[in-house]
Design a protein around this motif. Sequence first.
Motif, PDB file in Angstrom:
ATOM      1  N   ARG A 222       5.910 -43.461   8.394  1.00  0.00           N
ATOM      2  CA  ARG A 222       5.920 -44.732   9.108  1.00  0.00           C
ATOM      3  C   ARG A 222       6.426 -45.922   8.292  1.00  0.00           C
ATOM      4  O   ARG A 222       6.983 -46.860   8.866  1.00  0.00           O
ATOM      5  N   VAL A 223       6.189 -45.909   6.992  1.00  0.00           N
ATOM      6  CA  VAL A 223       6.483 -47.099   6.188  1.00  0.00           C
ATOM      7  C   VAL A 223       7.864 -47.030   5.539  1.00  0.00           C
ATOM      8  O   VAL A 223       8.707 -47.912   5.755  1.00  0.00           O
ATOM      9  N   GLU A 224       8.112 -45.984   4.750  1.00  0.00           N
ATOM     10  CA  GLU A 224       9.370 -45.926   3.997  1.00  0.00           C
ATOM     11  C   GLU A 224      10.621 -46.026   4.868  1.00  0.00           C
ATOM     12  O   GLU A 224      11.588 -46.693   4.460  1.00  0.00           O
ATOM     13  N   PRO A 225      10.658 -45.411   6.065  1.00  0.00           N
ATOM     14  CA  PRO A 225      11.877 -45.536   6.879  1.00  0.00           C
ATOM     15  C   PRO A 225      12.191 -46.966   7.318  1.00  0.00           C
ATOM     16  O   PRO A 225      13.300 -47.236   7.785  1.00  0.00           O
ATOM     17  N   LYS A 226      11.238 -47.885   7.159  1.00  0.00           N
ATOM     18  CA  LYS A 226      11.447 -49.275   7.588  1.00  0.00           C
ATOM     19  C   LYS A 226      11.768 -50.215   6.419  1.00  0.00           C
ATOM     20  O   LYS A 226      11.937 -51.418   6.635  1.00  0.00           O
ATOM     21  N   LEU A 227      11.851 -49.684   5.222  1.00  0.00           N
ATOM     22  CA  LEU A 227      11.998 -50.535   4.035  1.00  0.00           C
ATOM     23  C   LEU A 227      13.454 -50.656   3.605  1.00  0.00           C
ATOM     24  O   LEU A 227      14.205 -49.691   3.640  1.00  0.00           O
ATOM     25  N   GLY A 228      13.828 -51.854   3.167  1.00  0.00           N
ATOM     26  CA  GLY A 228      15.178 -52.082   2.651  1.00  0.00           C
ATOM     27  C   GLY A 228      16.245 -51.911   3.715  1.00  0.00           C
ATOM     28  O   GLY A 228      17.300 -51.357   3.436  1.00  0.00           O
ATOM     29  N   MET A 229      15.995 -52.415   4.930  1.00  0.00           N
ATOM     30  CA  MET A 229      16.922 -52.187   6.035  1.00  0.00           C
ATOM     31  C   MET A 229      18.035 -53.233   6.142  1.00  0.00           C
ATOM     32  O   MET A 229      19.145 -52.911   6.503  1.00  0.00           O
ATOM     33  N   GLU A 260       7.385 -50.653  -5.945  1.00  0.00           N
ATOM     34  CA  GLU A 260       8.590 -49.833  -5.811  1.00  0.00           C
ATOM     35  C   GLU A 260       9.666 -50.658  -5.119  1.00  0.00           C
ATOM     36  O   GLU A 260       9.367 -51.507  -4.272  1.00  0.00           O
ATOM     37  N   LEU A 261      10.901 -50.386  -5.499  1.00  0.00           N
ATOM     38  CA  LEU A 261      12.068 -51.061  -4.918  1.00  0.00           C
ATOM     39  C   LEU A 261      12.747 -50.117  -3.951  1.00  0.00           C
ATOM     40  O   LEU A 261      13.037 -48.964  -4.296  1.00  0.00           O
ATOM     41  N   TYR A 262      13.024 -50.613  -2.732  1.00  0.00           N
ATOM     42  CA  TYR A 262      13.724 -49.823  -1.712  1.00  0.00           C
ATOM     43  C   TYR A 262      14.989 -50.561  -1.271  1.00  0.00           C
ATOM     44  O   TYR A 262      14.989 -51.789  -1.127  1.00  0.00           O
ATOM     45  N   ALA A 263      16.047 -49.788  -1.046  1.00  0.00           N
ATOM     46  CA  ALA A 263      17.289 -50.322  -0.491  1.00  0.00           C
ATOM     47  C   ALA A 263      17.889 -49.260   0.413  1.00  0.00           C
ATOM     48  O   ALA A 263      17.967 -48.085   0.028  1.00  0.00           O
ATOM     49  N   CYS A 264      18.267 -49.644   1.632  1.00  0.00           N
ATOM     50  CA  CYS A 264      18.821 -48.693   2.612  1.00  0.00           C
ATOM     51  C   CYS A 264      17.852 -47.552   2.894  1.00  0.00           C
ATOM     52  O   CYS A 264      18.252 -46.416   3.162  1.00  0.00           O
ATOM     53  N   GLY A 265      16.547 -47.822   2.830  1.00  0.00           N
ATOM     54  CA  GLY A 265      15.544 -46.799   3.042  1.00  0.00           C
ATOM     55  C   GLY A 265      15.365 -45.848   1.880  1.00  0.00           C
ATOM     56  O   GLY A 265      14.589 -44.898   1.975  1.00  0.00           O
ATOM     57  N   VAL A 266      16.051 -46.091   0.770  1.00  0.00           N
ATOM     58  CA  VAL A 266      16.007 -45.213  -0.405  1.00  0.00           C
ATOM     59  C   VAL A 266      15.127 -45.847  -1.482  1.00  0.00           C
ATOM     60  O   VAL A 266      15.301 -47.022  -1.825  1.00  0.00           O
ATOM     61  N   GLU A 267      14.194 -45.073  -2.019  1.00  0.00           N
ATOM     62  CA  GLU A 267      13.407 -45.555  -3.146  1.00  0.00           C
ATOM     63  C   GLU A 267      14.292 -45.573  -4.387  1.00  0.00           C
ATOM     64  O   GLU A 267      14.860 -44.559  -4.776  1.00  0.00           O
ATOM     65  N   LEU A 268      14.390 -46.743  -5.010  1.00  0.00           N
ATOM     66  CA  LEU A 268      15.258 -46.894  -6.183  1.00  0.00           C
ATOM     67  C   LEU A 268      14.488 -47.041  -7.490  1.00  0.00           C
ATOM     68  O   LEU A 268      14.964 -46.588  -8.535  1.00  0.00           O
ATOM     69  N   ALA A 269      13.343 -47.722  -7.470  1.00  0.00           N
ATOM     70  CA  ALA A 269      12.681 -48.042  -8.734  1.00  0.00           C
ATOM     71  C   ALA A 269      11.173 -48.062  -8.558  1.00  0.00           C
ATOM     72  O   ALA A 269      10.651 -48.267  -7.455  1.00  0.00           O
ATOM     73  N   ASN A 270      10.485 -47.872  -9.680  1.00  0.00           N
ATOM     74  CA  ASN A 270       9.031 -47.826  -9.726  1.00  0.00           C
ATOM     75  C   ASN A 270       8.601 -48.586 -10.966  1.00  0.00           C
ATOM     76  O   ASN A 270       9.016 -48.238 -12.081  1.00  0.00           O
TER      77      ASN A 270
END
Length: 348
Positions: A222-229, A260-270
């Motif tokens: 539910r959460v990650e697919p909505k991040l960094g859109m 954590e950093l998200y861009a385009c739904g992709v986790e990039l950094a922690n």
Amino acid sequence: MTAPRISDRAAHADKRPFLVARAAVTAAIRGHFARADFVEVETACLQVSPGNEAHLHAFETTIRATDGASAPLYLHTSPEFACKKLLAAGEERLFALARVFRNRERGPLHHPEFTMLEWYRARAPYTALWADCADLLRLAADAVGTDRLAWRGIVIDPFAEPEVVTLAEAFARHAGIDLLASVAPGGETDRETLAAAARAAGIRVAPDDTWADVFSKVLVERVEPKLGMERATILCEYPVCEAALARVAPHEPRVAERFELYACGVELANGFGELTDAAEQRRRFEAEMDEKARVYGERYPLDEDFLDALPHMPDAAGCALGFDRLVMLASGARRIEDVLWTPVAELP
């Protein structure tokens, strides 16, 4: 489908624009950190412990002495322990472009050997790393001459300021769940409370799911697919039990200084505000290894040298960023192997 051979000229020609982009981003990052007075370090890949997270899997090998004596060693899953030892030794700002290794991981965003950009700031709050992350997104875009980051049809502006969202806000916004209602002030978790909320939100919960399992399901579904859109997202303030290497947030004992950093739904950094309490770190590592033993039937040793170094480490903030993923988003590559010069051979 069999992957083309590395020496296949046509396949290499197709990949070469992504590889040139990789070189440009590499050079830009090294220049960026040099201008900010960071020193680049190179840490040993072979370590006595590969890391102590329950669901990370390492490659094990054996070191042999000339007299025949031997001992197990592991290819590191991160340069974190070594970098923190260098902070304890007196380094103030450091970064590493490290080759790291994780077993049981392969897919469009995963590879068993990949490059991690890891950096540390002594005597800095972990929020300082949020600005670093924003700078790196802009830097990568500039290096390849683009004004966008893209993956699987999702396009964002790398020059826009990232939004900052706490885990509690994200769970409420995207799943309708009060996350912290299932976390006690001491960090203890209430599995039944979170499971009931997840079921009410339409998420399947198995009878043997732990609190952490339910948390992960909500996050992934539910959460990650909505991040960094539309712009990057900084997802911060993880529950303490989901931040084994981070210190507790001073304003809220149920959460830790992890983001954590998200861009385009992709986790990039922690990233973390780093824990320096050796006794608490040992307790958390042992709990992680108990969980690893329960789920996978194995455990990794603790790095006693790392635990001994922690009390000598200054207050610091550190971050690990998936370098290959950043290059993918900046160059428009479809999968991680497009930006790797020589991918690891696949199983026959």
